[in-house]
Each structure stands twice: as structure tokens, then as C-alpha cells.
Design a protein around this motif. Structure first.
Motif, PDB file in Angstrom:
ATOM      1  N   VAL A   1       0.850  -1.196   0.000  1.00 16.40           N
ATOM      2  CA  VAL A   1       0.000   0.000   0.000  1.00 16.40           C
ATOM      3  C   VAL A   1       0.888   1.251   0.000  1.00 16.40           C
ATOM      4  N   SER A   2       1.930   1.214   0.814  1.00 14.83           N
ATOM      5  CA  SER A   2       2.799   2.378   0.900  1.00 14.83           C
ATOM      6  C   SER A   2       3.540   2.628  -0.422  1.00 14.83           C
ATOM      7  N   LEU A   3       3.976   1.550  -1.070  1.00 16.50           N
ATOM      8  CA  LEU A   3       4.622   1.699  -2.383  1.00 16.50           C
ATOM      9  C   LEU A   3       3.671   2.363  -3.364  1.00 16.50           C
ATOM     10  N   CYS A   4       2.428   1.908  -3.340  1.00 11.15           N
ATOM     11  CA  CYS A   4       1.429   2.420  -4.260  1.00 11.15           C
ATOM     12  C   CYS A   4       1.243   3.929  -4.074  1.00 11.15           C
ATOM     13  N   TRP A   5       1.031   4.352  -2.829  1.00  4.93           N
ATOM     14  CA  TRP A   5       0.847   5.781  -2.568  1.00  4.93           C
ATOM     15  C   TRP A   5       2.108   6.575  -2.932  1.00  4.93           C
ATOM     16  N   THR A   6       3.286   6.010  -2.644  1.00  4.34           N
ATOM     17  CA  THR A   6       4.533   6.749  -2.927  1.00  4.34           C
ATOM     18  C   THR A   6       4.680   6.963  -4.423  1.00  4.34           C
ATOM     19  N   LEU A   7       4.428   5.916  -5.205  1.00  2.00           N
ATOM     20  CA  LEU A   7       4.590   6.037  -6.660  1.00  2.00           C
ATOM     21  C   LEU A   7       3.567   7.015  -7.237  1.00  2.00           C
ATOM     22  N   LEU A   8       2.346   6.973  -6.724  1.00  7.13           N
ATOM     23  CA  LEU A   8       1.319   7.900  -7.204  1.00  7.13           C
ATOM     24  C   LEU A   8       1.686   9.336  -6.836  1.00  7.13           C
ATOM     25  N   SER A   9       2.200   9.529  -5.640  1.00  6.37           N
ATOM     26  CA  SER A   9       2.576  10.882  -5.215  1.00  6.37           C
ATOM     27  C   SER A   9       3.698  11.430  -6.094  1.00  6.37           C
ATOM     28  N   ILE A  10       4.653  10.573  -6.419  1.00  9.36           N
ATOM     29  CA  ILE A  10       5.752  11.015  -7.282  1.00  9.36           C
ATOM     30  C   ILE A  10       5.198  11.389  -8.659  1.00  9.36           C
ATOM     31  N   ALA A  11       4.340  10.528  -9.213  1.00 14.69           N
ATOM     32  CA  ALA A  11       3.803  10.776 -10.553  1.00 14.69           C
ATOM     33  C   ALA A  11       3.022  12.093 -10.594  1.00 14.69           C
ATOM     34  N   ASN A  12       2.421  12.462  -9.460  1.00  8.74           N
ATOM     35  CA  ASN A  12       1.591  13.670  -9.453  1.00  8.74           C
ATOM     36  C   ASN A  12       2.345  14.936  -9.048  1.00  8.74           C
ATOM     37  N   HIS A  13       3.635  14.828  -8.774  1.00 11.31           N
ATOM     38  CA  HIS A  13       4.410  16.006  -8.361  1.00 11.31           C
ATOM     39  C   HIS A  13       5.700  16.067  -9.176  1.00 11.31           C
ATOM     40  N   PRO A  14       5.643  16.719 -10.345  1.00  6.98           N
ATOM     41  CA  PRO A  14       6.801  16.702 -11.262  1.00  6.98           C
ATOM     42  C   PRO A  14       8.094  17.196 -10.621  1.00  6.98           C
ATOM     43  N   HIS A  15       8.023  18.180  -9.712  1.00  7.77           N
ATOM     44  CA  HIS A  15       9.284  18.667  -9.128  1.00  7.77           C
ATOM     45  C   HIS A  15       9.898  17.609  -8.209  1.00  7.77           C
ATOM     46  N   VAL A  16       9.053  16.787  -7.580  1.00  6.20           N
ATOM     47  CA  VAL A  16       9.574  15.693  -6.746  1.00  6.20           C
ATOM     48  C   VAL A  16      10.225  14.659  -7.659  1.00  6.20           C
ATOM     49  N   GLN A  17       9.538  14.366  -8.762  1.00 10.22           N
ATOM     50  CA  GLN A  17      10.081  13.408  -9.743  1.00 10.22           C
ATOM     51  C   GLN A  17      11.461  13.877 -10.238  1.00 10.22           C
ATOM     52  N   ASP A  18      11.584  15.175 -10.566  1.00 11.72           N
ATOM     53  CA  ASP A  18      12.864  15.698 -11.079  1.00 11.72           C
ATOM     54  C   ASP A  18      13.974  15.539 -10.047  1.00 11.72           C
TER      55      ASP A  18
END
Ligand code: HEM
Length: 487
Positions: A277-294
Motif C-alpha cells: 500500500v505504501s509503495l502504491c501511494w509513494t509512486l502515485l505521489s511522485i507521478a503527481n508532483h513533477p518537481h519531486v520526480q525531477d
């Protein structure tokens, strides 16, 4: 271990009663609790503060988010707070294991399994995490080529189950993972959807619920038998080795078959779903925050380049760890956990009666505006070492705290860091349009509202330093449409 004491104050005046909703006659606040528990608990903290008293049917319950009071329950006066009736549901399936027991029985079992979960010991599982993740990513490669979306929750459940089973029990559970996913759904159902008239019938009658419980036990009995047989043949599997050697401290006898079954089941159930569950939320959060992804790209390129992580390199992924920590704050998989007060106590200046229940709520604690500025914003910079030092420790408890703190926390944090980095090295995730990133109706763990289907884009490899650094970039408002107070 601290000893039980019954008060924090020497004052002779009777402690006050904590504020809270009046509720309806007989049922108290069961109505809003059942309609949307997460929203209800967040609303209680907003409307009444960090110590809230409510009635749920016949039970008096306090939601406790004041960090000092949380410390008293989980650390200083922990002997006064036992698992209690709200934990009994777990015992229906898990029997008597680490999660469901108290006292000397719990202590003996915790001592027996603890060595494999210590920080220095869990690094032994890194090759298993890496191999299982690589297998999954190779399968994703083929799906991406066909532009086929993946069901993120199902993928993460399989990955964490396979990793746990190989790492702790040297047992390859992958062929059974689809069956076990259905069984875990059944586990949730039988533990929490109670209250039908058939459950009041004598337990020897073959009700649908009882048949389901028997089926769950039959499936897990087979897994346990296979794990033990495999260990007897190969000698492999660090945790099953400890369990086979463990003795009951009271009698000096080895654990019974039943004790071993219950503990193995507890580890399988408590260990894989939470991490998935935590992996799922973490990956979704990254996908939705481009500056975090960068910023993540920049760290992972710098530390790993194209190489797979080992334990030392994983430890250098400090921003990745901050992203994981922030995800565990916004979306704590174990969003509430209960205790029962053995004797009376005073918490935050309010009286607690013997026999009443306490609700620790990581979800509410992690959205407490006294300790988290703009709590609905996803901001990994809340977890710089300095920010962590300046905040009360008990404002953040994704793994609980004190002697009953999650035994698998080091393992989960290592898995999360490595898997997030490895996925990021090879893919970017696009949310399928129309999907919402919302808290679902939580049962055991806080899952997304519905299945999260994501499309995968294979990554263009960067050769370091290409992305704009956003160190200290202001936190973006979360893409999560949930806002406390909105609803
Ligand atoms: C992100 C992943 C995880 C989260 C958020 C999580 C959360 C928690 C929390 C909050 C508790 C404390 C409950 C309480 O005090 O009532 C707990 C206990 C426990 N967890 Fe975890 N957990 C995770 C991963 C794991 C893993 C990987 C394992 C094992 C492989 C595990 C096994 C257990 C066990 C056995 C307990 C009971 C410990 C005891 O009472 O001594 N958990 N977990």
C-alpha cells in the motif's frame, strides 16, 4: 519496560472529561464512524482538538493525537495499555501471534524473531528485493511495449509478498500469489464485516463466514507446511530457522505447530500488504508532483547511475527516503490502531477510565496542523534531519512507537527505498486519465479509492545533472482531491 502507573499528576482534583461529540442515544457516534471513518477522525481533531472522547456503541473511546499523551500510551505507561477488544478481530484469522498477544507470551515471541529484523541484519535481503523487482520490471517492459496499463496495487502486493517470502522463509510463493491475493481479501472480509445474525449462531455451525475462515486456514496451513518442509530440506530461510529453534520461555518447550502457524501467518499478513500500500501511494505521489520526480531523478542518477542498488548505495538515497517518509505521513497504511486501558490514567490532563479504549490515529496525528504546516501538501522537505529534530517525535508514527513498534520497519523502509529507486530508473508512471487519488474506505490499511491503473513510459536515461535542481522548492498542493474540511 516501564511499569504501570495510574496518573501523570499529583493533583487531588478529579481529572476533566475530554471534549467530544455527543452522539446518538445508545449508538453514540457509530453512524459517522461507519459512513467514513477517516473523515470522521480528522473532523474530530479539527473540531475538538488532540484529546477527543466519544462513544461507539457501548464503548468509550478516546482519540489521542497530543504527542505527549501518545508517548504516555505507547512508551512511558505502555504496560497500562494492552491490545484490547478492538484487536480481537485479528485473532479470528491470525490466532495468537505477535500482533494479537500481550505480556510474557508476546515478549518471548518478539525476542525470538527480532534478530532478523535489526537494521544491520535486514541488509541481507537486498539481493532478494533487487531480483524480485527486476523480474517485475522486465514484465512491465513487455506491457509498456503493448501500451497496456498495469494494476499498481496488484503488482505491488505480488512484489512485496514474493520479496518477504523469499527473504525470510527462502520460499518462492510467486506461483501462489494470485490465490493469496484473493485470500487476503477474504481475510479482510471475515475480520471486519461482522454483525450479521448468522454470527450469533454457535461457532460449530457451518456459517458462510466460518467456512471462509476454515478455507483461509487450509490455504495457509499448506503454505506453512511447504515452508517448513523446504527449510527442513535446505536449511535456508533466516526467520523460519529462528522460529524452528524458538522455545517457550515459560516451559522451555519448542513452539507448538499451532504457535508456528500463527506467527508465520502474522508475518505474511502484517508484512506484505502494508508495504505494498505504501509503495502504491509513494509512486502515485511522485507521478503527481513533477518537481519531486525531477529531484528524485537527479539523486538516483547521481548515486546509482544505471547500476542496481546495494545496501551501501541504498543508504545514500537520502531524498528518496524523504519522499517515502512524506508518503507515509500523508498516507499511513496503518491509519489507526487501538489499545485498552487496564487501569485508570490521565492523558493530556483528561481522565481515562479503566476498561475504556484508546485510538491512536497516525492519519489524524500526521494531519495535525499544530505540527504540520499545510498538512494536505506533499512536501518531502518536512523530513530533513533538522525538521525531524524540531518536531515532537510522537507527531509521526507510521510504524507505531515504543516496545510494540512495528518489528518490520527497517525491512519496509529498505524495500520502499530500493523499489522506488529501481522503478524510477526504468519507468515513469502516467496516471490513467480519470483515475482519482483518494483515500478509499479504509478497513485494515488505507488503500486508494479504487483500482489504480497506470500506464508506463520507459525512461530516457539521463547522464546526470540534466534536471533542474529544485532543492527547497515550495511544496505543491497535493493532487489528492481529499481536503480535510471539504467534505
Ligand atoms: C510500510 C510498511 C509497514 C507499516 C506502515 C507497518 C505499520 C505497523 C504498525 C503501525 C504497527 C504497530 C501496531 C500497534 O502498535 O498496535 C505494526 C506492528 C507490526 N508489524 Fe508492521 N508495518 C509495516 C511493515 C511490516 C513488515 C515488513 C513486517 C514484517 C515482515 C511487519 C510486521 C509487524 C508485526 C509482526 C507487528 C506487531 C509487532 C509487535 O507488536 O511486537 N510490518 N506495524
Amino acid at each position: 519496560m516501564t511499569t504501570t502507573s495510574t496518573t501523570t499528576s499529583t493533583s487531588t482534583t478529579a481529572p476533566r472529561t475530554a471534549p467530544g461529540p455527543k452522539g446518538a442515544p445508545l449508538v453514540g457516534s457509530l453512524g459517522p464512524w461507519r459512513r467514513n471513518t477517516a473523515e470522521f477522525l480528522l473532523g474530530l481533531q479539527r473540531d475538538y482538538g488532540e484529546m477527543v472522547r466519544m462513544r461507539l456503541g457501548p464503548m468509550t473511546v478516546h482519540q489521542v493525537t497530543d504527542p505527549e499523551a501518545v508517548r504516555r500510551v505507547l512508551v512511558e505507561n505502555n504496560a497500562n495499555y494492552v491490545r484490547g477488544p478492538l484487536y480481537e478481530q485479528f485473532g479470528v484469522v491470525m490466532g495468537k501471534g505477535l500482533l494479537t498477544s500481550d505480556g510474557d507470551f508476546w515478549r518471548g515471541h518478539r525476542r525470538a524473531v527480532q534478530p532478523v529484523f535489526l537494521k544491520n541484519a535486514v541488509t541481507d535481503i537486498v539481493p532478494n528485493i533487487v531480483a524480485a523487482t527486476e523480474e517485475m520490471l522486465d514484465e512491465w517492459e513487455a506491457k509498456a511495449a503493448r501500451d497496456e496499463p498495469v494494476d499498481l496495487m496488484t503488482e505491488m502486493l505480488r512484489l512485496t509478498l514474493v520479496t518477504l517470502s523469499r527473504s525470510l522463509f527462502a520460499y518462492d510463493i510467486k506461483p501462489a500469489s494470485a490465490v493469496l491475493k484473493r485470500i487476503v481479501d477474504d481475510v479482510v472480509e471475515v475480520m471486519f464485516r461482522r454483525g450479521t445474525p448468522s454470527e450469533m449462531l454457535p461457532s460449530w455451525l457451518p456459517t458462510a463466514r466460518k467456512r471462509k475462515i476454515d478455507h483461509i486456514h487450509r490455504v495457509f496451513d499448506k503454505v506453512v507446511a511447504d515452508v517448513r518442509e523446504n527449510h527442513a530440506r535446505t536449511g535456508e530461510g533466516p526467520l523460519i530457522a529462528l522460529m524452528e529453534q524458538a522455545e517457550d520461555p515459560a516451559t522451555g518447550e519448542p513452539w507448538t505447530d499451532r504457535q508456528l502457524r500463527d506467527e508465520l501467518l502474522t508475518i505474511y499478513l502484517a508484512g506484505h500488504e502494508t508495504t505494498a500500500v505504501s509503495l502504491c501511494w509513494t509512486l502515485l505521489s511522485i507521478a503527481n508532483h513533477p518537481h519531486v520526480q525531477d529531484e528524485l531523478d537527479e539523486e538516483i542518477n547521481g548515486v546509482l547511475g544505471g547500476a542496481t542498488p546495494d545496501a551501501d548505495r541504498a543508504a545514500e538515497l537520502t531524498y528518496t527516503r524523504m519522499v517515502v517518509d512524506e508518503s507515509l505521513r500523508m498516507y499511513p497504511p496503518i491509519w489507526i490502531f487501538p489499545r485498552a486501558a487496564v487501569g485508570p490514567d490521565t492523558l493530556g490532563g483528561y481522565g481515562i477510565e479503566a476498561g475504556s479504549s484508546i485510538l491512536l490515529s497516525p492519519l489524524a496525528s500526521h494531519h495535525n496542523p499544530r505540527h504540520w504546516d499545510n498538512p494536505v501538501a506533499f512536501d518531502p522537505y518536512r523530513f530533513t534531519p533538522q525538521a525531524v529534530r524540531e518536531r515532537p517525535r510522537m507527531a509521526y508514527l507510521p510504524f507505531g512507537a515504543g516496545p510494540r513498534q512495528c518489528v518490520g520497519n527497517n525491512m519496509a523502509l529498505l524495500e520502499l527505498r530500493i523499489i522506488v529507486a529501481m522503478i524510477n530508473q526504468r519507468f515513469r508512471l502516467n496516471l490513467v486519465p480519470g483515475d482519482l487519488l483518494q483515500y478509499g474506505s479504509p478497513v485494515i490499511s488505507l488503500r486508494p479509492l479504487r483500482d489504480v491503473m497506470v500506464r508506463l513510459r520507459p525512461r530516457e536515461r539521463r547522464t546526470g545533472g540534466a534536471s533542474a535542481s529544485r532543492v527547497g522548492a515550495p511544496a505543491a498542493e497535493s493532487a489528492c482531491p481529499y481536503r480535510p474540511g471539504d467534505r
